[in-house]
Design a protein around this motif. Structure first.
Motif, PDB file in Angstrom:
ATOM      1  N   VAL A   1       0.842  -1.196   0.000  1.00  0.00           N
ATOM      2  CA  VAL A   1       0.000   0.000   0.000  1.00  0.00           C
ATOM      3  C   VAL A   1       0.879   1.249   0.000  1.00  0.00           C
ATOM      4  O   VAL A   1       0.615   2.221  -0.723  1.00  0.00           O
ATOM      5  CB  VAL A   1      -0.985  -0.005   1.186  1.00  0.00           C
ATOM      6  CG1 VAL A   1      -1.656   1.353   1.352  1.00  0.00           C
ATOM      7  CG2 VAL A   1      -2.030  -1.090   1.010  1.00  0.00           C
ATOM      8  N   VAL A   2       1.945   1.237   0.796  1.00  0.00           N
ATOM      9  CA  VAL A   2       2.870   2.379   0.827  1.00  0.00           C
ATOM     10  C   VAL A   2       3.475   2.604  -0.560  1.00  0.00           C
ATOM     11  O   VAL A   2       3.539   3.744  -1.046  1.00  0.00           O
ATOM     12  CB  VAL A   2       3.981   2.163   1.891  1.00  0.00           C
ATOM     13  CG1 VAL A   2       5.108   3.168   1.723  1.00  0.00           C
ATOM     14  CG2 VAL A   2       3.395   2.242   3.295  1.00  0.00           C
ATOM     15  N   VAL A   3       3.881   1.544  -1.212  1.00  0.00           N
ATOM     16  CA  VAL A   3       4.462   1.663  -2.556  1.00  0.00           C
ATOM     17  C   VAL A   3       3.413   2.195  -3.530  1.00  0.00           C
ATOM     18  O   VAL A   3       3.692   3.087  -4.342  1.00  0.00           O
ATOM     19  CB  VAL A   3       5.039   0.307  -3.034  1.00  0.00           C
ATOM     20  CG1 VAL A   3       5.367   0.335  -4.512  1.00  0.00           C
ATOM     21  CG2 VAL A   3       6.277  -0.054  -2.220  1.00  0.00           C
ATOM     22  N   HIS A   4       2.194   1.674  -3.432  1.00  0.00           N
ATOM     23  CA  HIS A   4       1.125   2.141  -4.324  1.00  0.00           C
ATOM     24  C   HIS A   4       0.842   3.631  -4.109  1.00  0.00           C
ATOM     25  O   HIS A   4       0.726   4.394  -5.075  1.00  0.00           O
ATOM     26  CB  HIS A   4      -0.153   1.323  -4.100  1.00  0.00           C
ATOM     27  CG  HIS A   4      -1.289   1.765  -4.960  1.00  0.00           C
ATOM     28  ND1 HIS A   4      -1.318   1.560  -6.318  1.00  0.00           N
ATOM     29  CD2 HIS A   4      -2.427   2.431  -4.652  1.00  0.00           C
ATOM     30  CE1 HIS A   4      -2.430   2.071  -6.813  1.00  0.00           C
ATOM     31  NE2 HIS A   4      -3.119   2.614  -5.821  1.00  0.00           N
ATOM     32  N   VAL A   5       0.738   4.042  -2.865  1.00  0.00           N
ATOM     33  CA  VAL A   5       0.493   5.460  -2.568  1.00  0.00           C
ATOM     34  C   VAL A   5       1.657   6.310  -3.084  1.00  0.00           C
ATOM     35  O   VAL A   5       1.449   7.404  -3.611  1.00  0.00           O
ATOM     36  CB  VAL A   5       0.241   5.672  -1.059  1.00  0.00           C
ATOM     37  CG1 VAL A   5       0.247   7.147  -0.694  1.00  0.00           C
ATOM     38  CG2 VAL A   5      -1.079   5.025  -0.655  1.00  0.00           C
ATOM     39  N   THR A   6       2.871   5.801  -2.969  1.00  0.00           N
ATOM     40  CA  THR A   6       4.039   6.510  -3.499  1.00  0.00           C
ATOM     41  C   THR A   6       3.917   6.684  -5.012  1.00  0.00           C
ATOM     42  O   THR A   6       4.202   7.760  -5.550  1.00  0.00           O
ATOM     43  CB  THR A   6       5.337   5.762  -3.146  1.00  0.00           C
ATOM     44  OG1 THR A   6       5.416   5.627  -1.724  1.00  0.00           O
ATOM     45  CG2 THR A   6       6.561   6.490  -3.661  1.00  0.00           C
ATOM     46  N   PHE A   7       3.477   5.630  -5.707  1.00  0.00           N
ATOM     47  CA  PHE A   7       3.257   5.725  -7.154  1.00  0.00           C
ATOM     48  C   PHE A   7       2.191   6.777  -7.473  1.00  0.00           C
ATOM     49  O   PHE A   7       2.344   7.571  -8.401  1.00  0.00           O
ATOM     50  CB  PHE A   7       2.823   4.383  -7.747  1.00  0.00           C
ATOM     51  CG  PHE A   7       3.913   3.351  -7.838  1.00  0.00           C
ATOM     52  CD1 PHE A   7       5.242   3.701  -7.979  1.00  0.00           C
ATOM     53  CD2 PHE A   7       3.593   2.002  -7.793  1.00  0.00           C
ATOM     54  CE1 PHE A   7       6.238   2.736  -8.078  1.00  0.00           C
ATOM     55  CE2 PHE A   7       4.578   1.032  -7.895  1.00  0.00           C
ATOM     56  CZ  PHE A   7       5.896   1.405  -8.038  1.00  0.00           C
ATOM     57  N   VAL A   8       1.102   6.771  -6.696  1.00  0.00           N
ATOM     58  CA  VAL A   8       0.020   7.732  -6.929  1.00  0.00           C
ATOM     59  C   VAL A   8       0.524   9.156  -6.729  1.00  0.00           C
ATOM     60  O   VAL A   8       0.295  10.038  -7.567  1.00  0.00           O
ATOM     61  CB  VAL A   8      -1.187   7.436  -6.009  1.00  0.00           C
ATOM     62  CG1 VAL A   8      -2.204   8.568  -6.065  1.00  0.00           C
ATOM     63  CG2 VAL A   8      -1.844   6.119  -6.385  1.00  0.00           C
ATOM     64  N   VAL A   9       1.236   9.398  -5.628  1.00  0.00           N
ATOM     65  CA  VAL A   9       1.748  10.740  -5.340  1.00  0.00           C
ATOM     66  C   VAL A   9       2.756  11.160  -6.409  1.00  0.00           C
ATOM     67  O   VAL A   9       2.722  12.308  -6.884  1.00  0.00           O
ATOM     68  CB  VAL A   9       2.360  10.798  -3.925  1.00  0.00           C
ATOM     69  CG1 VAL A   9       3.113  12.094  -3.690  1.00  0.00           C
ATOM     70  CG2 VAL A   9       1.274  10.612  -2.872  1.00  0.00           C
ATOM     71  N   SER A  10       3.633  10.259  -6.809  1.00  0.00           N
ATOM     72  CA  SER A  10       4.608  10.573  -7.866  1.00  0.00           C
ATOM     73  C   SER A  10       3.910  10.945  -9.161  1.00  0.00           C
ATOM     74  O   SER A  10       4.312  11.887  -9.856  1.00  0.00           O
ATOM     75  CB  SER A  10       5.530   9.380  -8.124  1.00  0.00           C
ATOM     76  OG  SER A  10       6.291   9.092  -6.996  1.00  0.00           O
TER      77      SER A  10
END
Length: 177
Positions: free
Chosen positions: A150-159
């Motif tokens: 989830v952290v990685v996914h949110v990082t992708f979304v924010v990026s």
């Protein structure tokens, strides 16, 4: 008025070599087409694995299988966009008698980058959805695994959002000039 001074011969040769070097990326695009073929084989293999058991599949399995196929299709679309847009941006315009998709020749580097980021977000989201659907299954993922995904996914979304914002700010700045 004086005539422009001719460029030195060495400078002309260097510039021609640099311009011709764009053809060095073509083997990369060819390799990506091989990756597209690999994706097709995996897609077909995945689909063929489910067909014999089609009438016995439950809804969750069908949804997971569909998500897996969508995942592969998204990556395949991404490869096509990257190859065609990059070739047209970096090497040469593609002349074809076939109907050209509307985006061909219209995508810049920023557009391709945003499509790449958006596809990564979609693929990451599909992977998370598949894991969440498997929480009730026999081998649920560990909580720490889910947390980090989830952290990685949110990082992708924010990026992706920051990249889109950056492109928008850049386009606004160009509009003022």
């Amino acid at each position: 008025m004086t005539a422009p001074r001719p460029e030195p011969r060495w400078q002309v040769m260097v510039e021609r070599a640099l311009f011709a070097a764009r053809w060095l990326v073509v083997p990369f695009y060819a390799a990506l087409l091989l990756a597209l073929l690999m994706l097709f084989v995996v897609f077909a293999r995945t689909l063929l694995a489910y067909l014999p058991k089609l009438l016995a599949l439950d809804v969750d399995t069908v949804i997971l299988a569909t998500l897996a196929l969508i995942d592969i299709a998204l990556v395949a679309n991404l490869v096509v966009i990257v190859v065609l847009a990059s070739y047209e941006m970096m090497v040469s315009r593609i002349d074809t008698d076939a109907e050209r998709p509307g985006w061909m020749g219209a995508l810049g580097f920023g557009d391709v980058k945003l499509k790449l980021f958006s596809s990564i977000v979609a693929i990451s989201g599909i992977q998370l959805l598949k894991l969440f659907m498997g929480l009730d299954g026999p081998n649920p993922p560990a909580e720490t695994t889910l947390f980090w995904l989830v952290v990685v996914h949110v990082t992708f979304v924010v990026s992706t959002l920051l990249s889109a914002l950056s492109e928008w700010i850049s386009s606004q700045a160009k509009g003022r000039k």
